[in-house]
Design an enzyme around this catalytic site. Structure first.
Site, mmCIF file in Angstrom:
data_model
loop_
_atom_site.group_PDB
_atom_site.id
_atom_site.type_symbol
_atom_site.label_atom_id
_atom_site.label_comp_id
_atom_site.label_asym_id
_atom_site.label_seq_id
_atom_site.Cartn_x
_atom_site.Cartn_y
_atom_site.Cartn_z
ATOM 1 N N ASP A 107 -23.778 10.439 32.523
ATOM 2 C CA ASP A 107 -25.180 10.795 32.139
ATOM 3 C C ASP A 107 -25.400 10.106 30.495
ATOM 4 O O ASP A 107 -26.410 10.147 30.145
ATOM 5 C CB ASP A 107 -25.350 12.150 32.072
ATOM 6 C CG ASP A 107 -24.756 13.250 31.557
ATOM 7 O OD1 ASP A 107 -23.533 12.997 31.204
ATOM 8 O OD2 ASP A 107 -25.270 14.268 31.182
ATOM 9 N N TYR A 151 -36.174 21.106 30.987
ATOM 10 C CA TYR A 151 -35.327 20.014 30.470
ATOM 11 C C TYR A 151 -36.377 18.914 29.971
ATOM 12 O O TYR A 151 -37.262 18.419 30.815
ATOM 13 C CB TYR A 151 -34.407 19.387 31.354
ATOM 14 C CG TYR A 151 -33.074 20.224 31.361
ATOM 15 C CD1 TYR A 151 -32.227 20.524 30.318
ATOM 16 C CD2 TYR A 151 -32.724 20.704 32.732
ATOM 17 C CE1 TYR A 151 -31.130 21.507 30.780
ATOM 18 C CE2 TYR A 151 -31.845 21.555 32.931
ATOM 19 C CZ TYR A 151 -30.645 21.711 31.935
ATOM 20 O OH TYR A 151 -29.807 22.739 32.162
ATOM 21 N N ARG A 196 -33.261 21.775 42.805
ATOM 22 C CA ARG A 196 -33.501 23.048 41.832
ATOM 23 C C ARG A 196 -34.728 23.385 41.574
ATOM 24 O O ARG A 196 -35.807 22.620 42.208
ATOM 25 C CB ARG A 196 -32.527 22.852 40.673
ATOM 26 C CG ARG A 196 -31.166 22.648 40.703
ATOM 27 C CD ARG A 196 -30.626 22.130 39.477
ATOM 28 N NE ARG A 196 -30.929 20.793 38.857
ATOM 29 C CZ ARG A 196 -30.419 20.453 37.642
ATOM 30 N NH1 ARG A 196 -30.015 21.019 36.856
ATOM 31 N NH2 ARG A 196 -30.929 19.286 37.415
ATOM 32 N N HIS A 213 -35.347 15.693 27.388
ATOM 33 C CA HIS A 213 -34.332 14.520 27.081
ATOM 34 C C HIS A 213 -35.277 13.546 26.694
ATOM 35 O O HIS A 213 -35.725 12.272 27.417
ATOM 36 C CB HIS A 213 -33.734 14.093 28.228
ATOM 37 C CG HIS A 213 -32.514 15.129 28.762
ATOM 38 N ND1 HIS A 213 -31.637 15.203 28.195
ATOM 39 C CD2 HIS A 213 -32.789 15.917 29.938
ATOM 40 C CE1 HIS A 213 -30.669 16.398 28.817
ATOM 41 N NE2 HIS A 213 -31.387 16.553 29.831
ATOM 42 N N LYS A 231 -36.425 19.811 35.676
ATOM 43 C CA LYS A 231 -36.559 18.379 35.110
ATOM 44 C C LYS A 231 -37.930 17.954 34.167
ATOM 45 O O LYS A 231 -38.844 18.737 34.344
ATOM 46 C CB LYS A 231 -36.513 17.295 36.330
ATOM 47 C CG LYS A 231 -35.181 17.388 37.151
ATOM 48 C CD LYS A 231 -33.949 17.173 36.483
ATOM 49 C CE LYS A 231 -33.735 15.770 35.862
ATOM 50 N NZ LYS A 231 -32.325 15.835 35.368
ATOM 51 N N GLU A 291 -32.514 21.512 26.688
ATOM 52 C CA GLU A 291 -31.382 20.934 26.340
ATOM 53 C C GLU A 291 -31.085 20.974 24.561
ATOM 54 O O GLU A 291 -30.176 20.421 23.978
ATOM 55 C CB GLU A 291 -31.349 19.612 26.714
ATOM 56 C CG GLU A 291 -32.092 18.389 25.765
ATOM 57 C CD GLU A 291 -33.619 18.486 26.381
ATOM 58 O OE1 GLU A 291 -33.824 19.255 27.280
ATOM 59 O OE2 GLU A 291 -34.422 17.282 26.167
HETATM 60 N N1 LIG Z 1 -22.756 13.945 35.389
HETATM 61 C C1 LIG Z 1 -23.436 15.255 35.338
HETATM 62 O O1 LIG Z 1 -23.938 15.503 36.288
HETATM 63 C C2 LIG Z 1 -23.273 16.024 34.129
HETATM 64 C C3 LIG Z 1 -23.524 17.360 34.232
HETATM 65 C C4 LIG Z 1 -23.189 18.103 33.176
HETATM 66 C C5 LIG Z 1 -22.641 17.733 31.910
HETATM 67 N N2 LIG Z 1 -22.499 16.141 32.000
HETATM 68 C C6 LIG Z 1 -21.864 15.634 30.777
HETATM 69 O O2 LIG Z 1 -20.333 15.902 30.433
HETATM 70 C C7 LIG Z 1 -20.035 15.634 29.246
HETATM 71 C C8 LIG Z 1 -19.148 16.643 28.786
HETATM 72 O O3 LIG Z 1 -20.196 17.710 28.308
HETATM 73 P P1 LIG Z 1 -19.562 19.113 27.944
HETATM 74 O O4 LIG Z 1 -20.663 20.121 28.113
HETATM 75 O O5 LIG Z 1 -18.237 19.626 28.516
HETATM 76 O O6 LIG Z 1 -19.457 18.794 26.216
HETATM 77 P P2 LIG Z 1 -18.541 19.474 25.234
HETATM 78 O O7 LIG Z 1 -19.343 19.113 23.787
HETATM 79 O O8 LIG Z 1 -18.388 20.877 25.448
HETATM 80 O O9 LIG Z 1 -17.442 18.899 25.446
HETATM 81 C C9 LIG Z 1 -16.789 17.316 25.030
HETATM 82 C C10 LIG Z 1 -15.425 17.426 24.433
HETATM 83 O O10 LIG Z 1 -15.094 15.734 24.179
HETATM 84 C C11 LIG Z 1 -14.272 16.181 23.167
HETATM 85 N N3 LIG Z 1 -13.987 14.580 22.897
HETATM 86 C C12 LIG Z 1 -15.126 13.930 22.130
HETATM 87 N N4 LIG Z 1 -14.595 12.712 21.997
HETATM 88 C C13 LIG Z 1 -13.404 12.491 22.593
HETATM 89 C C14 LIG Z 1 -12.538 11.325 22.595
HETATM 90 N N5 LIG Z 1 -12.853 10.058 22.295
HETATM 91 N N6 LIG Z 1 -11.435 11.732 23.345
HETATM 92 C C15 LIG Z 1 -11.248 12.889 23.710
HETATM 93 N N7 LIG Z 1 -11.901 14.021 23.538
HETATM 94 C C16 LIG Z 1 -13.153 13.865 22.928
HETATM 95 C C17 LIG Z 1 -14.739 16.935 22.173
HETATM 96 O O11 LIG Z 1 -13.856 17.347 21.400
HETATM 97 C C18 LIG Z 1 -15.206 17.968 22.988
HETATM 98 O O12 LIG Z 1 -14.092 19.205 23.169
HETATM 99 C C19 LIG Z 1 -21.431 15.004 28.643
HETATM 100 O O13 LIG Z 1 -21.468 13.807 28.515
HETATM 101 C C20 LIG Z 1 -22.253 15.655 29.133
HETATM 102 O O14 LIG Z 1 -23.705 15.165 29.269
HETATM 103 C C21 LIG Z 1 -22.620 15.385 32.837
#
Ligand SMILES: NC(=O)c1ccc[n+]([C@@H]2O[C@H](COP(=O)([O-])OP(=O)(O)OC[C@H]3O[C@@H](n4cnc5c(N)ncnc54)[C@H](O)[C@@H]3O)[C@@H](O)[C@H]2O)c1
Length: 374
Positions: free
Chosen positions: A270, A94, A15, A96, A75, A118
């Protein structure tokens, strides 16, 4: 203001911090934009696109850092970049910082002002500069999960949408936030039978109201989760507990209750991952098998679609970037508490409480810093 954008140097990062459109807007607002040559190449933007937008191309990152008042990146700055940061320079990217003491100490030593994407907030309590990457990762999850389910990749050999006379794949999405909603919509669009689990009843109500019929919702009790996971062809992990490691929602023992060759896509990797058997993988080698269950656990999923991700990030950062350039960081942060929430470091002082707590460093209130700097 002179706004500089270097080429990203973190491995596997394609990116770029500024799109040609962002450069065009900054130039139209009276700023000088300096782009390192080939900075946009990984996202499909040529130097000529930036020149058309009114930016200037330079040969090295050193020139960008030496000239710019504000550096816009993707980053966190790597060690060689941190050495080039100057006192009173503004860094917008970002960061972190909480798990990264080396970077934090280098940024404090630089004397620069650092605003982290973030931690910028919005009036709904969301994180507007993280959301676009969650949207991307969410939409990508069923796509990579479908590939993982293919027989040649070790999967169960099930087609997402089925065909007439054959049931579609059963997809369970755990966490109905930004990632989960986008994942569920794409999986449903592919014809799969989708259920979204969440702990938040208000969130489930919202999903039920707005996505009526596209997918089912279920409360994420241990019992419901275990039952649905056992029937699933694909499980997408999309939970987030802000500021904490992801809770482990599927144990290793539970894998034996699942269908052989089912796919686990752990988007929350992550934050440590929400399945006990998850470990971070890369785009070069994204999947592995544990007890007959295929795992996809790429920690930077948006990197797979660098062009879409760059444009999505650029759309979200542009208004903040322009406010910082037009008003200067002090006035921009004084006018907008959500941008102020992004302030992590200023002139050798840490200004973000969660980072201070994680790293045992004293924190100065960001409001006070803005007042004193005014
Ligand atoms: N791997 C990647 O490249 C990448 C990219 C973007 C985001 N992410 C990750 O994805 C994850 C989700 O991000 P998001 O933006 O959707 O967050 P978000 O806050 O929008 O949604 C998270 C949801 O999880 C629910 N939740 C929390 N604990 C729970 C449980 N025990 N059981 C069921 N539901 C539960 C919450 O109520 C909420 O609705 C984060 O960890 C974020 O860092 C990873």
């Amino acid at each position: 203001m002179k706004i500089g954008c270097p080429k990203e140097i973190k491995p596997q990062e394609f990116r770029v911090g500024m799109t040609p459109n962002a450069a065009r807007e900054a130039v139209a607002n009276g700023h000088d934009v300096i782009i390192e040559t080939k900075a946009g190449a990984g996202a499909g933007f040529e130097d000529a696109d930036y020149i058309d937008a009114g930016a200037r191309i330079v040969d090295t990152a050193e020139e960008v850092f030496a000239t710019a008042d504000m550096i816009v990146k993707v980053k966190e700055p790597q060690a060689v970049e941190r050495k080039m940061l100057r006192e009173s320079q503004l860094l917008f990217t970002y960061l972190h910082l909480a798990p990264d003491p080396d970077q934090t100490h280098d940024l404090l030593a630089s004397g620069a002002t650092c605003i982290a994407y973030e931690t910028v907030t919005d009036r709904n309590g969301g994180l507007p500069l993280l959301a676009p990457m969650s949207e991307v990762a969410g939409k990508l999850a069923p796509q990579v999960g479908a590939w993982t389910l293919q027989k040649a990749n070790g999967g169960r050999g099930v087609l997402m949408g089925g065909v007439p006379g054959v049931n579609p794949a059963r997809v369970v999405v755990i966490g109905g936030g930004v990632v989960g909603t986008h994942a569920a919509r794409v999986a449903a669009g592919m014809g799969a039978d989708v259920t979204v689990l969440d702990m938040s009843l208000p969130r489930l109500r919202y999903l039920d109201d707005t996505m009526r019929g596209e997918f089912k919702t279920s409360y994420a009790s241990k019992g419901n989760t275990a039952e649905l996971v056992a029937q699933a062809d694909m499980v997408i992990g999309a939970v987030l507990v802000p500021g904490a490691a992801a809770p482990k929602l599927i144990s290793r023992a539970q894998l034996s209750t699942m269908k052989p060759g089912a796919a686990l896509v752990d988007v929350a990797i992550d934050q440590g991952g929400c399945f006990e058997t998850s470990r971070a993988t890369t785009h070069a080698d994204p999947i592995y098998e544990v007890d007959g269950i295929m795992h996809y656990c790429v920690a930077n999923m948006p990197g797979a679609v660098a062009r879409t991700s760059t444009i999505a990030l650029g759309n979200a950062t542009m208004p903040f970037m322009l406010a910082l350039a037009n008003k200067g960081w002090k006035q921009a942060c004084a006018d907008d508490v959500h941008l102020l929430n992004g302030l992590n470091v200023h002139a050798g002082k840490l200004t973000y409480y969660a980072v201070g707590e994680a790293l045992g460093i004293d924190v100065v209130s960001p409001q006070l810093v803005v007042k004193q700097a005014a």
